[in-house]
Design an enzyme around this catalytic site. Sequence first.
Site, short mmCIF file in Angstrom:
data_model
loop_
_atom_site.label_atom_id
_atom_site.label_comp_id
_atom_site.label_asym_id
_atom_site.label_seq_id
_atom_site.Cartn_x
_atom_site.Cartn_y
_atom_site.Cartn_z
N CYS A 40 2.43 -6.99 1.71
CA CYS A 40 1.53 -5.97 2.46
C CYS A 40 0.52 -7.32 3.07
CB CYS A 40 0.63 -5.46 1.25
SG CYS A 40 -0.76 -4.44 2.31
N ASN A 41 0.54 -7.35 4.51
CA ASN A 41 -0.45 -8.42 5.02
C ASN A 41 -1.76 -8.12 4.79
OD1 ASN A 41 1.47 -9.76 7.45
ND2 ASN A 41 2.28 -7.96 6.73
N TYR A 82 -4.31 1.07 3.37
CA TYR A 82 -5.29 -0.09 2.90
C TYR A 82 -5.95 -0.46 4.05
CZ TYR A 82 -3.15 -1.04 -1.86
OH TYR A 82 -2.68 -0.80 -3.22
N GLY A 83 -5.40 -0.57 5.32
CA GLY A 83 -5.74 -1.04 6.53
C GLY A 83 -7.26 -0.77 7.13
N CYS A 118 2.17 -6.15 10.04
CA CYS A 118 1.92 -5.12 9.02
C CYS A 118 3.43 -4.93 8.49
CB CYS A 118 1.33 -3.85 9.50
SG CYS A 118 1.45 -2.51 8.46
N THR A 119 3.65 -4.78 7.24
CA THR A 119 4.98 -4.61 6.72
C THR A 119 5.66 -3.37 6.90
OG1 THR A 119 4.24 -4.01 4.28
CG2 THR A 119 4.73 -6.32 5.00
N HIS A 120 4.80 -2.36 7.37
CA HIS A 120 5.56 -0.95 8.01
C HIS A 120 5.90 -1.04 9.06
CE1 HIS A 120 3.01 0.50 4.77
NE2 HIS A 120 3.33 1.65 4.85
N SER A 162 1.00 -1.13 -0.19
CA SER A 162 -0.12 -0.04 -0.14
C SER A 162 0.94 1.38 0.10
CB SER A 162 -0.73 -0.14 1.18
OG SER A 162 -0.03 0.16 2.46
#
Length: 261
Positions: free
Chosen positions: A78-79, A46-47, A187-189, A15
């Site tokens: 992106c999970n 997106y979440g 979450c990849t962030h 995202s």
Amino acid sequence: MSKEYVDRPIGVFDSGQGGLTVLSRLVDLMPNEDYVFYGDSANAPYGVKSKEEVYQLAKRVVDELIDKHQVKAVMIACNTATSAAADRLRREYSLPIIGIEPAVKPAAEENPGRQVVAMATPLTLEQDKFNQLVAECAEPGQVVKVPAPKLVELIEKGQTDSPAIYQYLEELLAPYVGKAAGVVLGCTHFPFAKQAIQEILGPQAKVYDGAIGAAAEVKRQLASQDELNASSQPGQILFENSAPAGADLSKRLYALYRQKQ
Ligand code: DGL
């Protein structure tokens, strides 16, 4: 497999900037591949969107990666997009589409009888997929769900250890300080803020990140189709982003993340 195909890049998307933490693992594992990293920062986060909206956004990015860059595989880094869209996308495209899921299984199994904090986006945490995973591999009540949407917003602004990050995480994680045996970065962030999360929760909290497993799965699928790049030279990374200054921020954050590893 023709040489032309083997030499194609791997598409990696998120995202926004979070997927860079997965790109870094892919480069560790397959340094000779070429990559196109696409951050959809114009549409982040997106979440907090609906599952259908995330699917439509993810599909647009997959189409762009295929049409413009002829990628040989797509890593959904992106999970949230994985849980909302991966199964549907896999039915619609023939190239390998690999996703990433919160590393709840190792976190729960390695810490029996102890609390595990699962940090992710609200959409990931409310999906049946996530709740089934917890029901299958954790003890009842072992996993505490902690949505952290504001952390995504701060990292999208290029912050990783700012006072705002610390203040937000201190409030959010206060109930688990000194208690959580594990924390899942779902979450990849969030690996960008790993240091802050670790400092706040305390040294007893082991950090779990699904990126290494996801990168290994990309390699396994490419190898099984004989599509790994055989070049002995380091590959190229192309940064693309749907927001005007997004690609420059990606380059800066990627270099910062590589330095910290
Ligand atoms: N990086 C994403 C993830 O892994 C999503 C962040 C967002 O856009 O909300 O879930």
